[in-house]
Design an enzyme around this catalytic site. Structure first.
Site, PDB file in Angstrom:
ATOM      1  N   ASP A  13       0.814  -1.221   0.000  1.00 11.98           N
ATOM      2  CA  ASP A  13       0.000   0.000   0.000  1.00 11.98           C
ATOM      3  C   ASP A  13       0.849   1.274   0.000  1.00 11.98           C
ATOM      4  OD1 ASP A  13      -2.304  -1.637   0.220  1.00 11.98           O
ATOM      5  OD2 ASP A  13      -1.935  -1.802   2.372  1.00 11.98           O
ATOM      6  N   GLU A  14       2.014   1.197  -0.625  1.00  9.59           N
ATOM      7  CA  GLU A  14       2.900   2.371  -0.643  1.00  9.59           C
ATOM      8  C   GLU A  14       2.518   3.361  -1.741  1.00  9.59           C
ATOM      9  OE1 GLU A  14       4.066  -0.750  -1.105  1.00  9.59           O
ATOM     10  OE2 GLU A  14       5.466  -1.243   0.518  1.00  9.59           O
ATOM     11  N   LYS A  16       2.323   2.099  -5.143  1.00 10.28           N
ATOM     12  CA  LYS A  16       3.030   1.592  -6.334  1.00 10.28           C
ATOM     13  C   LYS A  16       2.205   1.772  -7.599  1.00 10.28           C
ATOM     14  CE  LYS A  16       3.294  -2.411  -4.371  1.00 10.28           C
ATOM     15  NZ  LYS A  16       2.869  -2.086  -3.015  1.00 10.28           N
ATOM     16  N   GLY A  40      -4.030  -4.297  -4.404  1.00  9.65           N
ATOM     17  CA  GLY A  40      -5.059  -3.292  -4.690  1.00  9.65           C
ATOM     18  C   GLY A  40      -4.360  -2.036  -5.150  1.00  9.65           C
ATOM     19  N   HIS A  41      -4.248  -1.866  -6.450  1.00  8.69           N
ATOM     20  CA  HIS A  41      -3.532  -0.708  -6.989  1.00  8.69           C
ATOM     21  C   HIS A  41      -4.525   0.291  -7.568  1.00  8.69           C
ATOM     22  CE1 HIS A  41       0.400  -3.202  -7.522  1.00  8.69           C
ATOM     23  NE2 HIS A  41      -0.004  -3.086  -6.280  1.00  8.69           N
ATOM     24  N   GLN A 210       2.216  -5.903  -3.145  1.00 12.23           N
ATOM     25  CA  GLN A 210       2.557  -6.005  -1.719  1.00 12.23           C
ATOM     26  C   GLN A 210       3.856  -5.214  -1.467  1.00 12.23           C
ATOM     27  OE1 GLN A 210       1.735  -9.425  -3.273  1.00 12.23           O
ATOM     28  NE2 GLN A 210      -0.266  -8.474  -3.048  1.00 12.23           N
TER      29      GLN A 210
HETATM   30  P1  IMP Z   1      -2.589 -12.827   1.432  1.00 17.27           P
HETATM   31  O1  IMP Z   1      -1.585 -12.272   0.474  1.00 17.27           O
HETATM   32  O2  IMP Z   1      -3.999 -12.538   1.055  1.00 17.27           O
HETATM   33  O3  IMP Z   1      -2.351 -14.285   1.728  1.00 17.27           O
HETATM   34  O4  IMP Z   1      -2.369 -12.070   2.835  1.00 17.27           O
HETATM   35  C1  IMP Z   1      -1.175 -12.220   3.607  1.00 17.27           C
HETATM   36  C2  IMP Z   1      -0.781 -10.921   4.302  1.00 17.27           C
HETATM   37  O5  IMP Z   1      -0.382  -9.976   3.303  1.00 17.27           O
HETATM   38  C3  IMP Z   1      -1.917 -10.247   5.063  1.00 17.27           C
HETATM   39  O6  IMP Z   1      -1.352  -9.587   6.182  1.00 17.27           O
HETATM   40  C4  IMP Z   1      -2.459  -9.220   4.085  1.00 17.27           C
HETATM   41  O7  IMP Z   1      -3.091  -8.142   4.737  1.00 17.27           O
HETATM   42  C5  IMP Z   1      -1.165  -8.796   3.411  1.00 17.27           C
HETATM   43  N1  IMP Z   1      -1.378  -8.283   2.054  1.00 17.27           N
HETATM   44  C6  IMP Z   1      -1.599  -8.997   0.935  1.00 17.27           C
HETATM   45  N2  IMP Z   1      -1.720  -8.191  -0.128  1.00 17.27           N
HETATM   46  C7  IMP Z   1      -1.553  -6.938   0.335  1.00 17.27           C
HETATM   47  C8  IMP Z   1      -1.533  -5.657  -0.292  1.00 17.27           C
HETATM   48  O8  IMP Z   1      -1.672  -5.507  -1.505  1.00 17.27           O
HETATM   49  N3  IMP Z   1      -1.331  -4.594   0.527  1.00 17.27           N
HETATM   50  C9  IMP Z   1      -1.129  -4.716   1.866  1.00 17.27           C
HETATM   51  N4  IMP Z   1      -1.125  -5.891   2.489  1.00 17.27           N
HETATM   52  C10 IMP Z   1      -1.333  -6.990   1.737  1.00 17.27           C
END
Ligand code: IMP
Length: 417
Positions: A13-14, A16, A40-41, A210
């Site tokens: 969530d920086e 990107k 989520g971009h 991420q």
């Molecule tokens: P998963 O990727 O859905 O398995 O989630 C694993 C961890 O990564 C959790 O703490 C999510 O909140 C975090 N996470 C996954 N995708 C994102 C992202 O795009 N932004 C922020 N955190 C993320």
């Protein structure tokens, strides 16, 4: 030769998406190389239209050819929706998907939820998008790849194995076939195409998802995602040697956020944290969950900058800090009597870390219009203390901050040369 990587230096969530969009304006191709619809971009166009991408690279909104490389896990529902979104704004160029990319099935989403429930108090706080189970199936060599979907014999044999292991019932075959037309149009040997583009002098943006601290190897394991989010993933996923990468851009927010569970040394649980969450709109793009908020964490950022060998930094959301009297920065940790200036994100270490904070002067609150004027006039128009903040961060990290984002819209940026 021009391969530019955009990756996150924190817990995701920086911003990107916005940076990738800006850098993709003159790119030929833009590639998602890891993760799936957990990302989520967001891109906010200058006319205020907000475009959200979970599966396609946000840079494709700038008109670059969207690509999905083998190291991703593809959510077919999202893919369809986002292709339609690009079509609706008139910038769609034929998507390219690696034949080796794995597919997220409905069973993976159910398993994701069931696993989280089974972990109880120790749940990871996943996005529920089936990411972990889809990558597990890939590692178990029972995953369904794009190429299997297009070959009826391979598909039924793959599904047979999947069913015998997951005891999946329901019409998985029907789901796949219903969604397969987009794959049929897009499947390719992506690694060969990408190599040819770079060898031929074209420009590719590799859009990370991420962030470094969520990397399955180098992040705060087990509170991480299931893919590598750091620089090496570009090469393994895309089949493009790192020698072909000309620039590595690290994206960081002017403070820190985290969604989901896990250690967070500079977390703010007070009114300032609340304020940053509200002003910064710190709610997950994918899940709507409130993000945890904290001061900037230099020891972790130094680690991220080092392992990704970042060339320069894009600093986002500087506008969110305006109006604070004082701003704090964690410059090192105190751990059992020792000072740590660069911290590997190990949970056992971070749990004991006491942040050592410095305090710098803030600057007055500015309206969106004032930020717009600043971005038109350039870097010298930034408030003096904002420039000071940027210079301090630059000094602490030893890397230039070249791009500063000061609002959601794509035009709200200041370049520093
Ligand atoms: P998963 O990727 O859905 O398995 O989630 C694993 C961890 O990564 C959790 O703490 C999510 O909140 C975090 N996470 C996954 N995708 C994102 C992202 O795009 N932004 C922020 N955190 C993320």
């Amino acid at each position: 030769m021009s391969g530019i990587v955009v990756l996150g230096l924190q817990w995701g969530d920086e911003g990107k998406g916005k940076v990738s969009y800006i850098l993709s304006r003159d790119a030929d191709y833009v590639v998602r190389f890891q993760g799936g619809a957990n990302a989520g971009h967001t891109v906010v166009l200058d006319d205020g239209r907000e475009l959200r991408f979970n599966m396609l690279p946000a840079g494709s909104a700038a008109g670059a050819v969207p690509c999905i490389a083998s190291g991703t896990v593809v959510d077919l529902d999202e893919l369809e929706e986002e292709v339609n979104l690009l079509r609706s704004i008139g910038v769609y160029r034929n998507l390219l998907i690696s034949k080796c990319a794995n597919i997220v099935l409905p069973i993976h989403k159910s398993l994701d939820r069931a696993l989280e429930e089974a972990r109880g108090k120790r749940s990871v706080g996943t996005t529920g998008r089936g990411i972990g189970p889809a990558y597990s199936d890939k590692a178990l060599r029972i995953g369904l790849r794009v190429e299997d979907v297009l070959d009826p014999e391979a598909l039924s044999s793959r599904l047979e194995v999947l069913r015998s292991i997951h005891k999946v019932y329901g019409d998985v075959e029907g789901y796949i076939l219903q969604k397969s037309s987009i794959l049929r149009e897009s499947v390719c040997d992506l690694e060969l195409i990408l190599n040819d583009v770079i060898d031929g002098g074209g420009k590719i943006v590799f859009e990370g998802a991420q962030g470094t601290l969520l990397d399955i190897d180098h992040g705060t394991y087990p509170y991480v995602t299931s893919s590598n989010t750091t620089i090496g993933a570009v090469s393994t996923s895309c089949g493009v040697s790192l020698r072909k990468i000309s620039e590595i851009v690290g994206v960081m927010k002017a403070y820190t956020t985290r969604v989901g569970e896990g250690v967070f040394p500079t977390e703010l649980k007070d009114q300032i944290g609340e304020r940053l969450r509200e002003v910064g709109g710190e709610y997950g793009t994918t899940t709507g969950r409130p993000r945890r908020v904290g001061w900037l964490d230099i020891p972790l950022l130094r680690y991220a900058v080092k392992i990704n060998d970042v060339d320069w930094i894009a600093l986002t959301k500087i506008d969110v800090l305006s109006g604070l009297d004082k701003i704090k920065i964690c410059v090192e940790y105190e751990v059992e009597g020792s000072r740590i200036v660069l911290a590997p994100p190990r949970v056992s270490l971070l749990e004991k870390a006491k942040p050592v904070l410095i305090e710098v002067d803030g600057w007055t609150k500015l309206s969106r219009d004032e930020w717009r004027k600043i971005s038109e006039k350039g870097v010298d128009a930034l408030p003096e203390n904002a420039i000071r903040y940027i210079e301090i961060v630059e000094e602490l990290l030893g890397k230039p901050i070249k791009l500063i984002s000061c609002g959601a819209e794509a035009g709200l940026v200041v370049w520093r040369t």
